[in-house]
Design a protein around this motif. Structure first.
Motif, PDB file in Angstrom:
ATOM      1  N   GLY A  58     137.635  92.245 -96.837  1.00 58.14           N
ATOM      2  CA  GLY A  58     136.253  92.227 -97.300  1.00 58.14           C
ATOM      3  C   GLY A  58     135.415  91.503 -96.272  1.00 58.14           C
ATOM      4  O   GLY A  58     135.896  91.224 -95.156  1.00 58.14           O
ATOM      5  N   GLU A  59     134.169  91.225 -96.638  1.00 60.17           N
ATOM      6  CA  GLU A  59     133.339  90.472 -95.701  1.00 60.17           C
ATOM      7  C   GLU A  59     132.296  89.643 -96.422  1.00 60.17           C
ATOM      8  O   GLU A  59     131.928  89.907 -97.564  1.00 60.17           O
ATOM      9  CB  GLU A  59     132.686  91.397 -94.667  1.00 60.17           C
ATOM     10  N   LEU A  60     131.849  88.634 -95.713  1.00 63.34           N
ATOM     11  CA  LEU A  60     130.829  87.723 -96.221  1.00 63.34           C
ATOM     12  C   LEU A  60     129.711  87.705 -95.204  1.00 63.34           C
ATOM     13  O   LEU A  60     129.942  87.486 -94.012  1.00 63.34           O
ATOM     14  CB  LEU A  60     131.401  86.308 -96.367  1.00 63.34           C
ATOM     15  N   GLU A  61     128.492  87.972 -95.658  1.00 61.05           N
ATOM     16  CA  GLU A  61     127.352  88.025 -94.755  1.00 61.05           C
ATOM     17  C   GLU A  61     126.363  86.940 -95.150  1.00 61.05           C
ATOM     18  O   GLU A  61     125.987  86.825 -96.308  1.00 61.05           O
ATOM     19  CB  GLU A  61     126.695  89.414 -94.833  1.00 61.05           C
ATOM     20  N   VAL A  66     128.060  87.414 -89.888  1.00 61.27           N
ATOM     21  CA  VAL A  66     128.983  88.141 -90.758  1.00 61.27           C
ATOM     22  C   VAL A  66     130.384  87.639 -90.470  1.00 61.27           C
ATOM     23  O   VAL A  66     130.752  87.447 -89.312  1.00 61.27           O
ATOM     24  CB  VAL A  66     128.971  89.651 -90.458  1.00 61.27           C
ATOM     25  N   SER A  67     131.171  87.425 -91.513  1.00 62.40           N
ATOM     26  CA  SER A  67     132.565  87.020 -91.324  1.00 62.40           C
ATOM     27  C   SER A  67     133.467  87.915 -92.128  1.00 62.40           C
ATOM     28  O   SER A  67     133.141  88.289 -93.258  1.00 62.40           O
ATOM     29  CB  SER A  67     132.775  85.585 -91.805  1.00 62.40           C
ATOM     30  N   ASP A  68     134.608  88.251 -91.548  1.00 63.99           N
ATOM     31  CA  ASP A  68     135.621  88.949 -92.320  1.00 63.99           C
ATOM     32  C   ASP A  68     136.209  88.005 -93.354  1.00 63.99           C
ATOM     33  O   ASP A  68     136.345  86.801 -93.117  1.00 63.99           O
ATOM     34  CB  ASP A  68     136.746  89.440 -91.397  1.00 63.99           C
TER      35      ASP A  68
ATOM     36  N   PRO B 296     121.887  95.261 -89.963  1.00 63.51           N
ATOM     37  CA  PRO B 296     122.160  95.609 -88.571  1.00 63.51           C
ATOM     38  C   PRO B 296     122.068  94.321 -87.739  1.00 63.51           C
ATOM     39  O   PRO B 296     121.157  93.523 -87.958  1.00 63.51           O
ATOM     40  CB  PRO B 296     121.020  96.561 -88.206  1.00 63.51           C
ATOM     41  N   ARG B 297     122.987  94.130 -86.816  1.00 60.19           N
ATOM     42  CA  ARG B 297     123.000  92.891 -86.025  1.00 60.19           C
ATOM     43  C   ARG B 297     122.998  93.210 -84.539  1.00 60.19           C
ATOM     44  O   ARG B 297     123.263  94.344 -84.138  1.00 60.19           O
ATOM     45  CB  ARG B 297     124.238  92.064 -86.372  1.00 60.19           C
ATOM     46  N   HIS B 298     122.752  92.168 -83.746  1.00 56.61           N
ATOM     47  CA  HIS B 298     122.709  92.270 -82.286  1.00 56.61           C
ATOM     48  C   HIS B 298     123.911  93.057 -81.755  1.00 56.61           C
ATOM     49  O   HIS B 298     125.051  92.727 -82.070  1.00 56.61           O
ATOM     50  CB  HIS B 298     122.700  90.855 -81.699  1.00 56.61           C
ATOM     51  N   GLY B 299     123.636  94.097 -80.971  1.00 60.45           N
ATOM     52  CA  GLY B 299     124.700  94.851 -80.330  1.00 60.45           C
ATOM     53  C   GLY B 299     125.169  96.083 -81.088  1.00 60.45           C
ATOM     54  O   GLY B 299     125.904  96.901 -80.536  1.00 60.45           O
ATOM     55  N   TYR B 300     124.767  96.230 -82.355  1.00 61.41           N
ATOM     56  CA  TYR B 300     125.224  97.398 -83.124  1.00 61.41           C
ATOM     57  C   TYR B 300     124.523  98.659 -82.602  1.00 61.41           C
ATOM     58  O   TYR B 300     123.331  98.636 -82.302  1.00 61.41           O
ATOM     59  CB  TYR B 300     124.904  97.235 -84.609  1.00 61.41           C
ATOM     60  N   PRO B 301     125.233  99.800 -82.543  1.00 62.88           N
ATOM     61  CA  PRO B 301     124.612 101.042 -82.074  1.00 62.88           C
ATOM     62  C   PRO B 301     123.632 101.620 -83.092  1.00 62.88           C
ATOM     63  O   PRO B 301     123.918 101.634 -84.296  1.00 62.88           O
ATOM     64  CB  PRO B 301     125.807 101.992 -81.910  1.00 62.88           C
ATOM     65  N   ASP B 346     125.181 101.995 -86.958  1.00 64.41           N
ATOM     66  CA  ASP B 346     126.618 101.867 -87.213  1.00 64.41           C
ATOM     67  C   ASP B 346     126.912 100.397 -87.512  1.00 64.41           C
ATOM     68  O   ASP B 346     126.986  99.575 -86.605  1.00 64.41           O
ATOM     69  CB  ASP B 346     127.395 102.364 -85.984  1.00 64.41           C
ATOM     70  N   ILE B 347     127.002 100.087 -88.800  1.00 59.21           N
ATOM     71  CA  ILE B 347     127.271  98.696 -89.211  1.00 59.21           C
ATOM     72  C   ILE B 347     128.767  98.547 -89.424  1.00 59.21           C
ATOM     73  O   ILE B 347     129.301  98.916 -90.473  1.00 59.21           O
ATOM     74  CB  ILE B 347     126.479  98.317 -90.480  1.00 59.21           C
ATOM     75  N   ARG B 348     129.453  98.081 -88.415  1.00 62.29           N
ATOM     76  CA  ARG B 348     130.901  97.866 -88.474  1.00 62.29           C
ATOM     77  C   ARG B 348     131.625  99.068 -89.060  1.00 62.29           C
ATOM     78  O   ARG B 348     132.445  98.944 -89.969  1.00 62.29           O
ATOM     79  CB  ARG B 348     131.191  96.582 -89.264  1.00 62.29           C
TER      80      ARG B 348
END
Lengths: 128, 366
Positions: A58-61, A66-68, B296-301, B346-348
């Motif tokens: 999962g993840e935590l934002e 953002v962290s896995d 969306p974060r820094h570096g995401y396409p 594309d978010i992860r």
């Protein structure tokens, strides 16, 4: 200095677990919640899903990053906490209590976990 | 890069306030005190107090200080009125942005250039080199100043009792030598949060007294670097290293207005920038909003939602505390940069719909 309750066990990825009758409750530590800042989004594994110790599940934002979320134990997800999905701030406010994330049915006693003293030493090394 | 981490003169104050620290550009700086969202909201609705001592201050003084800056920077420094300030940039010969700066003209022959912490040494070195043939003294005075920012709609009412200067007369992008809490300060109506506010340049030995006086003057939250990033993002303000890099000219960054090609003198980067002024940049900086809860974060396409083709890249992004949904800035192919366009990020691994919007995301009501 973050709280590290004695009765829980921990991973190096800053999850805590409590084991009771083969059901393991999982959350993130107060230290992790403080490092993340205000958590605004929580993605959890689904009930019934299989998770593997050490693998992301999962993840935590937060506003900042953002962290896995890593599974601290292997097994089947029994229950997820809908309160933290609806209001992720609960994780910041009560990480060891109302901010728990999910439960896992495990076979036997999970291994490779840290006790409170070991985890405290780890986060002190992290430069708290 | 040295391994010595520098601490500001307010370090003990931050520790007493329970700050979480982060290492930034060789400095140990407060990241947050209470919480990112609370600090962000305080600046939008009341007031916030920042320690920005890591910023670099470079002083130029002498008969040709203005001409030296005209040559060194893309802006027309000698045309700045005494007491006023300008946002400008320093570029390389090829037109690439080395840093974005604020230049304060503090006297007929005196200027203060404020550089980003991560570029302060580079900018100081460039200014020394570029001013060599001019009758001016260039001095990296970064250690002479602590910088305290008071930002938010209540900044005027909080500061007014602490200074003899009538703040209602202090223009935006102007600076005044005055006192704050009885200590000498250069008070400037500048900031980087999208709100009204002031920046106070004070002696390091006076920093704690000034900070404490402001903190005690009413309702104001100490604020860290973390909320500063979401504040400037909402306000559509570029950050060096994200929206601005050596790979981009000011024109490519959508900030060609800072380049004064019509100033009378030559300047570093002029030929490259004159050429860039006549070209249409391949990509444009746009705002993106999404209804997704993942930012969306820094570096995401940035991708075409129809075929997944890569059409850009996110430079900054975060959940917006003020707007309640994620916002991002991105460079996208110019023909896809029209506000209202439906794109995706594309978010992860998840293709997430986003809409192109005009910047800024947030504008304070005046």
């Amino acid at each position: 200095m973050s709280t590290v309750p004695d009765h829980l066990r921990y991973t190096a990825e800053h999850e805590w677990v409590s084991v009771s009758d083969g059901i393991t409750r999982v959350g993130i530590t107060e230290y992790a919640a403080e490092q993340l800042g205000d958590i605004v989004y929580v993605q959890l594994p689904e009930s019934g899903a299989a998770v593997t110790a050490g693998e992301p599940c999962g993840e935590l934002e937060s506003t900042k990053s953002v962290s896995d979320l890593y599974a601290p134990v292997s097994g089947e997800v029994v229950d997820v906490n809908p309160a933290v999905v609806d209001d992720p701030a609960v994780v910041n406010n009560d990480p060891f209590g109302e901010g728990w994330l999910f439960t896992v049915r495990v076979d036997g006693d999970p291994d490779g976990l840290l006790d409170a003293d070991e985890y405290t030493a780890l986060i002190q090394e992290d430069g708290e | 890069m040295g391994t010595d981490i520098r601490r500001t003169p307010l370090h003990d104050v931050h520790e007493r306030l329970g700050a979480k620290f982060t290492d930034f550009a060789g400095w140990q700086m407060p990241l947050r005190y209470t919480g990112d969202v609370a600090e962000h909201t305080a600046v939008r609705t009341g007031a916030g107090l920042f320690d920005l001592t890591h910023m670099g201050e470079i002083l130029l003084s002498g008969p040709q200080a203005g001409q030296a800056l005209d040559y060194a920077l893309v802006g027309h420094a000698s045309a700045i009125g005494v007491g006023r300030a300008r946002y400008t940039m320093i570029c390389a010969d090829d037109g690439g942005i080395l840093d974005d700066l604020i230049v304060y003209r503090t006297g007929e022959q005196d200027y203060m250039v404020v550089a980003n912490a991560s570029n302060a040494a580079l900018v100081a070195g460039e200014l020394v080199d570029r001013a060599e043939d001019f009758d001016t003294e260039v001095r990296d005075a970064s250690t002479d100043y602590a910088l305290i920012a008071v930002q938010g709609p209540n900044a005027v009412s909080l500061l007014a009792p602490l200074t003899p200067t009538d703040l209602s007369t202090v223009k935006y992008y102007a600076s005044y030598p005055t006192t704050v809490a009885g200590r000498p300060a250069l008070l400037a109506r500048t900031g980087y949060t999208g709100e009204d506010g002031f920046e106070l340049f004070v002696a390091p030995d006076d920093a704690e007294a000034v900070w404490t006086a402001v903190a005690d003057s009413g309702e104001i939250l100490p604020c860290g670097l973390s909320c500063r990033d979401t504040l400037r993002l909402e306000a559509g303000m570029p950050l060096y290293g994200n929206e601005l890099t050596t790979e981009l000219t000011p024109y490519a960054a959508g900030l060609g207005r800072v380049v004064k090609l019509d100033k009378p003198s030559d300047f570093v980067g002029r030929a490259a920038l004159a050429k860039a002024a006549g070209e249409t940049p391949a990509r444009k900086l746009v705002g993106l909003v999404t209804e997704s809860r993942r930012a969306p974060r820094h570096g995401y396409p940035v991708v075409d939602p129809a075929d997944g083709a890569r059409i850009g890249e996110v430079t900054s992004g975060a959940p917006s505390p003020t707007l309640g949904h994620p916002v991002a800035m991105a460079y996208v192919d110019a023909d896809r940069a029209v506000p209202g366009s439906a794109l995706a990020v594309d978010i992860r691994g998840t293709i997430t719909p986003v809409d192109v919007v005009e910047l800024p995301f947030y504008r304070r009501s005046s």
